[in-house]
Design an enzyme around this catalytic site. Sequence first.
Site, short mmCIF file in Angstrom:
data_model
loop_
_atom_site.label_atom_id
_atom_site.label_comp_id
_atom_site.label_asym_id
_atom_site.label_seq_id
_atom_site.Cartn_x
_atom_site.Cartn_y
_atom_site.Cartn_z
N ASP A 202 0.82 -1.21 0.00
CA ASP A 202 0.00 0.00 0.00
C ASP A 202 0.86 1.26 0.00
O ASP A 202 0.56 2.23 0.70
CB ASP A 202 -0.95 0.01 1.20
CG ASP A 202 -2.15 0.94 0.95
OD1 ASP A 202 -2.39 1.30 -0.22
OD2 ASP A 202 -2.83 1.32 1.92
N LYS B 105 2.19 4.75 -1.07
CA LYS B 105 1.68 5.97 -1.69
C LYS B 105 2.07 7.12 -0.77
O LYS B 105 2.39 6.91 0.41
CB LYS B 105 0.16 5.91 -1.88
CG LYS B 105 -0.64 5.64 -0.61
CD LYS B 105 -2.11 5.46 -0.95
CE LYS B 105 -2.90 5.03 0.29
NZ LYS B 105 -4.32 4.76 -0.03
N ASN C 223 0.79 7.44 2.84
CA ASN C 223 1.25 6.49 3.86
C ASN C 223 2.71 6.67 4.23
O ASN C 223 3.34 5.78 4.80
CB ASN C 223 1.01 5.05 3.40
CG ASN C 223 -0.45 4.67 3.49
OD1 ASN C 223 -1.24 5.34 4.16
ND2 ASN C 223 -0.85 3.61 2.80
N ASP D 119 0.49 2.57 8.21
CA ASP D 119 -0.69 1.85 7.70
C ASP D 119 -0.34 0.49 7.10
O ASP D 119 0.01 0.38 5.92
CB ASP D 119 -1.46 2.68 6.69
CG ASP D 119 -2.88 2.14 6.48
OD1 ASP D 119 -3.14 0.97 6.83
OD2 ASP D 119 -3.73 2.89 5.97
N THR E 14 -4.08 0.50 -3.79
CA THR E 14 -4.62 1.76 -4.29
C THR E 14 -4.50 1.73 -5.81
O THR E 14 -3.40 1.44 -6.32
CB THR E 14 -3.82 2.94 -3.70
OG1 THR E 14 -3.96 2.90 -2.27
CG2 THR E 14 -4.33 4.27 -4.22
#
Length: 635
Positions: free
Chosen positions: A451, A453, A456, A469, A488
Amino acid sequence: MGKRFSNDSVEVRQSRAAVMAPEPIPDDMDISTTRVKKTASERAQIFNAMQKNDFLSRLDEEQISMMVELLTSLDRCPGDDIIKEGTEGDSMYIVAAGELQVTQAGRNLRTLTSGDVFGELAILYNCKRTASVKAVTAVKLWCIERQIHRSIMAIKSKKKREQLMGFLKTARTFKSLSDEQLSCIIDSMEEVCAARCHFPHEAPHLHYTSSLNLKGLSGIEYAHVPVSGVKFQDNEVIVREGAEGDTFYIILKGEVEVTKKVNGQQKIIRKLEQGDHFGELALMREILRTATCIALGSVTCFAIDKDSVSSLQLKDLIPVLYQEGRYQGSPVTLGVGGFGRVELVTTLHHGKYFALKKISKKLIIQKRQEEHVLFEKRLMLDIECDFIVRLHGTFKDSRYIYMVMDFCSGGEIWTKLKEVRHFEENITVFVAACVVEAYAYLHKKDIMYRDLKPENLMLDSRGYVKLVDFGFAKKLRRGQKTYSFCGTPEYMAPEIIQNHGHDFTADFWSLGVLIYELMAGSPPFSSSEPQNIYAKILDGVIKYPPHMGEAARSLISKLCRPRPGQRLGNTKNGIKDIRNHRWFNSMNWHKLRMKQVNAPTVKLIRKGPCYINFDRFPFDKSLAEEDFSGWDREF
């Protein structure tokens, strides 16, 4: 937060663990007779071979030095068998010269030459050889037997234990403790150092941390006190006058200079040497440091920290309030997501800040995320890495589960990116390097992140980047694939979209997307419609902005190769190939891991109230529904 999907389940071990029978160490073994004189070049060759070996490189300096001393020389002729498949092994070998062939069930596996190590498992336990090794040419080998190696470790441990016991007995704080109580402290110290040998690059100063319950010893009320082995470089400040104190140090090796400010000038008070200690008052009460302590040359200390979190209660956490603006007097909200909110809290007694993640239990059930949340908790409590946000503890009530985490006062990378539109190249290099270090740590523990991005990634007060996260993280054995559709959209690898099965290489794809977005201001595959994003990802066409340099384009294209097997990071040298790419030429990876690099991201951090680097959110007075199903017993 971008839209995210997941349908994973947590895997559990199906078979019993293998059992290793204990093997006694002879009390009367004289290892001094096995010492063999070696030239400087021979010692260098042996040392380099050990440094290249995954297991041997984890040994400490003293262990390696003793092994180099005690390796014996062995000459063999062409055709001689060194190891036979199926026999029991008791020796490890390093090739000094010549060529050997490794075979298994008659099949050629590989050729061994100068500097190669083989048979190293045999110095740990009595194991059957899984392959045969035969000399092709005349060979010279360096060799050490298991009993010699185990005697080395035993002698070293006993010596260090006696040394530490002597150190502790000189400390005023511990003078009234019995040998048994002091032994508890030493047990914790040694256990910690051994545990962290597997991950030597995770923390500043090679900082090893564990927890030791000293409550009630000599009438002093200690909480769970982490005990650490810490290395400092020449001229590094260990303790600064006027700073908050929460650590007690014992010098294991080296010298420390103590200075104090007198009439505006730093005056040398004294020098501390091996066995000396400082900072013990920090264990007993809140106190500011009364002097500055600086390393003279390389210094190794044992440190005992007062842990302000292990005894923390939910009732001790106090909301931090906005001091100005339209939300003045309302609790500070650091972020809002699909499952809950992250609020800024402090503690009454310690005055430290924490990020409190508050998640609706009912919503977790509705989204069928119970297993993921439980896995995230177990995972994060096991993580100790400077480039990953730390989970200090968890709580629950009838409506929410709570996760108490590091407060990263520099704010989200996402917020900073919006403010400046796109990052300068040196800032992007630094951010990406921090992510590479986080990935190296996680992948070594067989954890996929999945995840990545800008939302985060958080900045700490020094501008270092931490991953947050872990809702989509997953443990996966090497060689396995997982088939869940999660992540995502803009950051998903093509194999996730095509449901071909994915593994750790999906993380490398997302790293390429991140580098592009940080430098360009938007991801390479973007659209207001997810299906269009997926189509662009499968097309794999990346259009680079004119200001993006050739080295950055090269790295992104290699990370975002459609075929996972051709992706940089999944190549011959693994994640080292990413570190060695020319785009990272300016990065000193060792200094980064030691947190000795001046972070260029510092200039993105605004000064002001502790929450100034975060977007502001109105306080949510509504309450989640209650849940008494019991799925959250672990919290």
